[in-house]
Write an enzyme that holds these catalytic residues in place. Sequence first.
Site: not given
Length: 281
Positions: A27-30, A33, A35-36, A178, A192
């Site tokens: 997920t979050g591979a948009s 640049g 991490i995904g 994080s 967050y």
Amino acid sequence: MPQLPQPTAAELRRDPLPLRGRTALVTGASRRGGIGHAVARRLVAYGASVYLHHHVPHDAEMPWGADRPEDVVASVRAAQADPDARVCHGPADLADAAAPAALIAAAAEALGGRLDILVANHARSGRDGTLDEIDADMLDAHWAVDTRSVILLVQAYARLRAGLAPRTPGGRVMMMTSGQDIAGGMPGEIAYGLQKGALASATRSLATSLADLAVTVNTVNPGPVDTDYLTGKEYDAIAALFPAGRWGMPDDPARLIAWLATDEAEWVTGQVVNSEGGVRH
């Protein structure tokens, strides 16, 4: 004292494609640049088939902007080691409570009906503040994306795995935190930090919940990673905190996550792993 069994020479040799035949959702591979994207490239380089989740509207609102999903997919395919593996992609707004289960189902269908590896890398960026600045809407929005959606993804993944043969090998869940529990915490990003801390706290409980399915659950704290969100003097000041004199790069946590996905890491579960290059907090 009984002689303990020793691995054979063949077992000690590392398979160059240790994830051949395995399937993964990242997920979050948009964007390229992030991490995904780096995780997906590592997984396909190890032989896995990968489904890339993206939510372009989120990145489009951020200072770094959004990539075209097709460009992200092309970059991942360029690292593909097994010609028979698949690289697929699709959108989902994980703030929607129904989206996590739908995403798991879509990824499994696209990858042949089975999902082995879940990398919950996505997060809500920005729209946060100090204790004095936050409000209920900020807290709820971060909770929905950063925590609730991850737990619902794990739930849907576990239900899917439960339909496989007992103790099918290769089950892996990796979440992201994080470092909010280290040194001074994250006083400027209360919402967050709070939600990411909840994932760290849930890691062992989730690992116990999925143990009977032969699924490991671990959480990675990548530390400060250069994902194009900071420049100038602040960037240089943080780089100076690392013994290596540089920020973490997306491929630094990606290497760890890819290793956790392999059979070499099958004895590691319920852990929060700090992979942050010795940065001085």
